[in-house]
Structure formats: structure tokens, C-alpha cells
Motif scaffolding. Structure first.
Motif, mmCIF file in Angstrom:
data_model
loop_
_atom_site.group_PDB
_atom_site.id
_atom_site.type_symbol
_atom_site.label_atom_id
_atom_site.label_comp_id
_atom_site.label_asym_id
_atom_site.label_seq_id
_atom_site.Cartn_x
_atom_site.Cartn_y
_atom_site.Cartn_z
ATOM 1 N N UNK A 1 2.652 -9.175 0.528
ATOM 2 C CA UNK A 1 3.305 -8.239 -0.396
ATOM 3 C C UNK A 1 4.427 -7.876 0.021
ATOM 4 N N UNK A 2 4.934 -8.084 1.713
ATOM 5 C CA UNK A 2 5.936 -7.071 2.476
ATOM 6 C C UNK A 2 5.775 -6.376 3.001
ATOM 7 N N UNK A 3 4.711 -5.455 3.065
ATOM 8 C CA UNK A 3 4.380 -5.199 3.848
ATOM 9 C C UNK A 3 4.355 -3.463 3.900
ATOM 10 N N UNK A 4 4.661 -3.522 2.565
ATOM 11 C CA UNK A 4 4.388 -1.717 2.129
ATOM 12 C C UNK A 4 3.043 -1.092 0.865
ATOM 13 N N UNK A 5 2.620 -0.667 1.815
ATOM 14 C CA UNK A 5 1.528 -0.194 1.529
ATOM 15 C C UNK A 5 1.691 0.632 0.127
ATOM 16 N N UNK B 1 4.390 8.662 4.545
ATOM 17 C CA UNK B 1 4.766 10.596 4.014
ATOM 18 C C UNK B 1 3.337 11.541 3.812
ATOM 19 N N UNK B 2 2.326 10.615 3.574
ATOM 20 C CA UNK B 2 1.165 10.991 4.299
ATOM 21 C C UNK B 2 1.110 12.137 5.804
ATOM 22 N N UNK C 1 6.473 -2.768 8.504
ATOM 23 C CA UNK C 1 7.910 -2.540 6.585
ATOM 24 C C UNK C 1 8.216 -1.293 7.501
ATOM 25 N N UNK C 2 9.121 -0.716 5.905
ATOM 26 C CA UNK C 2 9.621 1.030 6.607
ATOM 27 C C UNK C 2 8.810 2.298 6.668
ATOM 28 N N UNK C 3 8.286 2.140 4.998
ATOM 29 C CA UNK C 3 6.517 3.804 5.316
ATOM 30 C C UNK C 3 5.757 3.367 5.381
#
Length: 559
Positions: free
Chosen positions: A487-491, A235-236, A253-255
Motif C-alpha cells: 500500500x505504500x508503507x503508511x499504516x 503519533x501514538x 514510510x514517514x509516519x
């Protein structure tokens, strides 16, 4: 636009100095350290003084930037000396007093955070530099400072930043580290350099600019060692999660987007950027050049900004159509500073009374540290800055200034790349090799600081942090990418979990009760001060701004 005035990097004098000399443990450094060591051991040198400015977004439980007003219970953001906002209503800024001991500054900063959490309900403080989840430009609310002319000026200035650069860039947070060197060091250095005929104020300012030039040459090392923003939320980069800058990043990840070897995307062209300001070409060769260039920039119109308009149909869009609205709009990784009086701009204060301290602006928040910075990093910074002062510092000609920009860009984008080489003078040198050359000099300076302090903490900080040169996996940027993968790849999800963990810590730990009482009193006092300022206004905002810029263009005589 008078390009000659804007491009005055060298002030005509750089050709007198060697262009490509490589700094190591130079003769000048060894001489300076040696001559200062005896006074230090006798207790005749004072301590460095430092203060911390820490920014941080308020976010909600879903890791989105909040749209709520700055809490009234934190005081007036216009007048509170320690708790205010930066660009956004949601971007808190803490300002500590000046301290001689790093631990004291951190203690005060910690109590500011504790006090804040006592006033927040379902909100958290974002511990990373790159912002939380955004929903386009308008999701970053511009800070409002009330109805006074001073408060309106601060708000309109931020509206101008929006129309010039967008709000999203302004949602980035960081640490500003302010340092002044001991007053008693300047007469000693002036004496040993044979410059007794020079005023102490003029000498001190010139030597601070020596420090700044060496900082500019070598700040890439700080970006490598302390950069902690190799990833960001999609989103940045816009409402659709991407723009033409995405080709530098990979998906996780996705985002989440990241750069595999990046250290500080905050300091890359993905973060703070200003193509117009590149025209200023400031390389800090002298105080007069610095002041003159900034004064020109707040007076010279820029065509694109003129087309935006200043006051249109009764609405103020920006303070002016000039290259800079005010001097603070100039972005740099370091600034010379002097506390300004009520009738002065920052450069007028410098012009009248010289440089008082320097402000380092290139430090990311380290999300793994509860305050974003810790004592070893502060002691490393102090050592690095004193090394910059005591080492040889020739003026920077234009072509070197361009190379310095290239070095910083390389390190923020791929500083942990094992094949990365930097341009140092006429050489292309591996980052690790040049880093160790600098650390050799830092060890000399750490010994001097430890003699002043009577301990070994600076030397210990240098040795601990320097290990990151040989093992990039120890850097905060590498730690961040490893933690993300685990952690699963989502920052955003990972940083949100850190925010809540740290928030529970600050909510559950006691604060110094005398400070709690002080902060409570400052809430009431600051609101009353804002009320008084608003009641005292006697002229229109348009008249106020006209008078301000008329005064801002006036030179000030040195005291």
C-alpha cells in the motif's frame, strides 16, 4: 503497603503440585474427553454460550480520532445495553447478548454496526486495535456519562486513568470474548473426579480457575495466531512521534513504525502497561486469593497516586489514591466474571455466587475481518478454552508466573521469529513445536464439541488456523505487514482505506428490521433511563463515593 498481601500469588499451596510438568495430550485430558463423549453423543451436554464485546474508534475523513460527542441517536452510553463507550467519547463499544451459536452473535454484532452507520455522517469506524492519528494526550476525549452520581463516577474513574497512565494508552481497542461452559458439564466432571462432597458452586469456581491458569500458561498461542497489530502511527508515541520505547521499532514510510516479527504491539509494553499493577502478582490460583488481592488493591494507598490528589480545590482527579481505583482497573488477559447486582462490586458477586463465565481480553481486532473476528476464530477460541479446562492445571508458583510473563512478552514482540524459543517447564522449546503439542490436544477437544453440535466445524477451524504454526505468513500480523508494503508503507492510510471500504459495506447492506426497530426503541428508552437515574440522586457525589468504597470492602458470604 503490606507487600505480603499484595504478593500472594500462590496462596501458600503451589508447592504441593509439580512445577515443570509439560502439558500435551495428558492422561487427564484424554480421560475427561473420553468420559464426556458418550453424554455428548446422546445429546446430554448443552452448548457453550458466548458473547462479544467489540471496541472501535470513531474517526474523521482524515483518519484522526473525532472530537464529537457520542451520537445522541445511538442512545445513552450510560444505560444502553448494547451500544456504549469504553474510555473515550470516541471509543464505541458494542455488547452482544449471549448466544449458543457463533453465527448468531456475529449477526447481532453486524446489525449493531449497520445501525451505527445509519447515525453517522462523515465518520468511520476504525477497524484496527492501535488507534488512528492522534495529536497528543488531549486529543483523546474522555467519555462523559451525565450528571448522576453513577455517571460522574464513571467519568472520574476515566480521569484517574488519565493522570495515572495517560489517555493515549486508553485509545487502544480490542475484542473481549465472553464464554460460559454448559451447566450440565459441572456435575459430570465433579462426579468423575470423585468430588461429590464439594458444593457445585465451589467446584465450578475452582474449575474455572483451573481453566484460567492453563489459559495464562498458553495464551501466547492466541497472540501468535490472532495478533494483528505489528505496526502503529508515530503519533501514538507522543506529539514528536517518538519516545524512549522507539528502539524496539523500525520505520516504514514517514509516519509508520513497526516491529518485523511482532504479533500484537497492543499487548506489549507499548500498549497496555501498568508497572504499579505488577505489584499485585495475581496468578489465579484460587477465588479467595483473587478476591482478597483485588480487595486489598482498592484499599491500599500508592504514594505516587497520593501525590496526585483525589479531590483538589473542588475538582475530582481520581476516585481514590489506592493501587486500583476500582476492581475493573486491573489489567489481565483473562478475568473470572459474574453478573453483579446493583449493590455489588465484581468481586463481591464472585464471592457470593461463584464464577459464572470468563472474559478473554487479549484479542486484537483483525482489520481484514469486517467485524474484527469471525466464526472460525470463535470456534478455535471455544476449543482452546475447553482444552484449558479439561487439561491438568497445577497451581502456578511465583517463578512460573514470571516465566509466563516472559513467554507472552517474547511472542508479542517477535512471535514470528523462526529462532524464537519459549520456556516450557525446564525446557526451551521452539514456538512451533510447543504450538503443535497444544494443537494435538485441541483436536481431541474439537471432536467433543463437534459431537455436541452435530457437525465438524470445530475440527475444521483447528486445522485451518493451525496452519499458521508452519507458515507464519498466514498470521494476521504478517498479512498486515505485507499489505502495508503493497500500500505504500503508511499504516494509518492503509487502515483508513479499510475503514472506508468496510463502512460502505455496512451502509449498503440491509439489517434485520426487527432489530432495527429494537435498536430505535432502545435509544429512546436508554435516554429516559438516564434521565430517571439523574432525577433520583439524593446524596452528594462525595457521600456516594464514600458509601461505595465502604460497601466494596465488605466480604460477601457464598450463597
Amino acid at each position: 503497603m503490606a507487600s505480603g498481601a499484595v504478593g500472594a500469588r500462590t496462596n501458600g499451596g503451589a508447592e504441593l503440585f509439580p512445577r515443570n510438568k509439560v502439558l500435551s495430550v495428558s492422561d487427564q485430558l484424554a480421560t475427561n474427553v473420553g468420559q464426556l463423549m458418550a453424554p455428548a453423543q446422546k445429546g446430554l451436554l448443552g452448548r457453550l454460550r458466548r458473547g462479544i464485546e467489540k471496541e472501535g474508534l470513531r474517526v474523521d475523513s482524515k483518519a484522526a480520532i473525532v472530537q464529537t460527542l457520542h451520537p445522541h441517536s445511538l442512545g445513552s452510553k450510560l444505560t444502553h445495553p448494547h451500544i456504549t463507550t469504553d474510555y473515550s467519547e470516541a471509543l464505541l463499544e458494542y455488547i452482544t447478548p449471549v448466544y449458543c451459536r457463533p453465527a448468531d452473535a456475529l449477526s447481532f454484532l453486524g446489525d449493531l454496526v449497520r445501525f451505527t452507520y445509519r447515525q453517522l455522517d462523515d465518520e468511520w469506524l476504525w477497524p484496527a486495535s492501535m488507534p488512528a492519528r492522534l495529536s497528543g494526550n488531549d486529543s483523546v476525549p474522555i467519555a462523559d456519562y451525565g450528571t448522576s452520581n453513577v455517571g460522574t463516577m464513571k467519568h472520574v474513574y476515566r480521569k484517574g486513568l488519565d493522570v495515572r497512565y495517560g489517555r493515549i494508552m486508553q485509545s487502544i481497542a480490542g475484542i473481549h470474548y465472553n464464554v460460559s461452559l454448559p451447566d450440565d458439564i459441572w456435575p459430570l466432571l465433579r462426579e468423575q473426579e470423585g468430588r461429590r462432597g464439594e458444593s457445585l458452586q465451589g467446584y465450578r469456581s475452582a474449575r474455572y480457575f483451573d481453566l484460567i491458569r492453563n489459559f495464562r500458561r498458553n495464551s501466547w498461542l492466541l497472540l501468535y495466531l490472532f495478533g494483528a497489530s505489528p505496526a502503529l502511527d508515530r503519533s501514538f508515541l507522543g506529539e514528536d512521534g517518538g519516545d524512549n520505547r522507539c528502539d524496539k521499532l523500525e520505520a516504514m514510510g514517514q509516519r509508520t513504525l513497526y516491529a518485523p516479527y511482532a504479533t500484537s504491539l497492543r499487548m506489549s509494553d507499548l500498549g497496555y502497561q501498568n508497572k504499579v499493577q505488577e505489584q499485585l502478582k495475581i496468578c489465579f490460583n484460587s477465588l479467595s486469593n483473587y478476591v482478597g488481592t483485588l480487595r486489598h488493591a482498592i484499599s491500599a494507598e500508592w504514594p505516587d497516586y497520593r501525590r496526585i490528589g483525589v479531590e483538589v480545590d473542588g475538582e475530582w482527579r481520581q476516585l481514590s489514591a489506592n493501587i486500583l481505583q476500582i476492581e475493573n482497573e486491573y489489567y489481565s488477559d483473562i478475568r473470572p466474571k459474574r453478573v453483579a447486582r446493583h449493590d455489588e462490586t465484581p468481586t463481591q458477586a464472585l464471592e457470593a455466587r461463584g464464577v459464572e463465565y470468563i472474559e478473554v481480553r487479549c484479542l486484537d481486532l483483525n482489520p481484514f475481518l469486517p467485524l474484527g473476528i469471525d466464526e472460525p476464530q470463535m470456534r478455535f477460541m471455544d476449543t482452546f478454552l475447553l482444552w484449558c479446562l479439561l487439561s491438568e492445571s497445577p497451581w502456578i508458583p511465583d517463578e512460573e508466573c514470571d516465566r509466563l510473563d516472559d513467554n507472552r512478552r517474547l511472542v508479542v514482540e517477535r512471535g514470528r521469529d523462526p529462532d524464537l524459543k519459549l520456556r516450557i517447564g525446564d525446557r526451551h522449546v521452539p514456538l512451533r513445536t510447543r504450538g503443535h503439542e497444544i494443537v494435538d490436544g485441541l483436536r481431541e477437544v474439537a471432536g467433543l464439541l463437534d459431537a455436541i453440535e452435530g457437525d465438524g466445524l470445530h475440527a475444521a477451524a483447528i486445522e485451518t488456523i493451525a496452519r499458521r504454526l508452519d507458515d507464519p505468513e498466514l498470521t494476521p500480523s504478517a498479512q498486515m505487514l505485507r499489505a502495508l508494503e503493497a500500500h505504500g508503507g503508511e499504516w494509518t492510510d492503509f487502515i483508513a482505506d479499510l475503514a472506508k471500504e468496510q463502512g460502505r459495506h455496512w451502509r449498503s447492506t440491509p439489517m434485520d428490521e426487527s432489530r432495527a426497530e429494537l435498536f430505535s426503541q432502545l435509544v429512546e428508552t436508554s435516554h429516559q433511563q438516564q434521565h430517571d437515574i439523574e432525577a433520583e440522586d439524593r446524596v452528594s457525589f462525595a457521600r456516594f463515593i464514600t458509601d461505595y468504597f465502604q460497601r466494596a470492602r465488605e466480604p460477601r458470604s457464598a450463597a
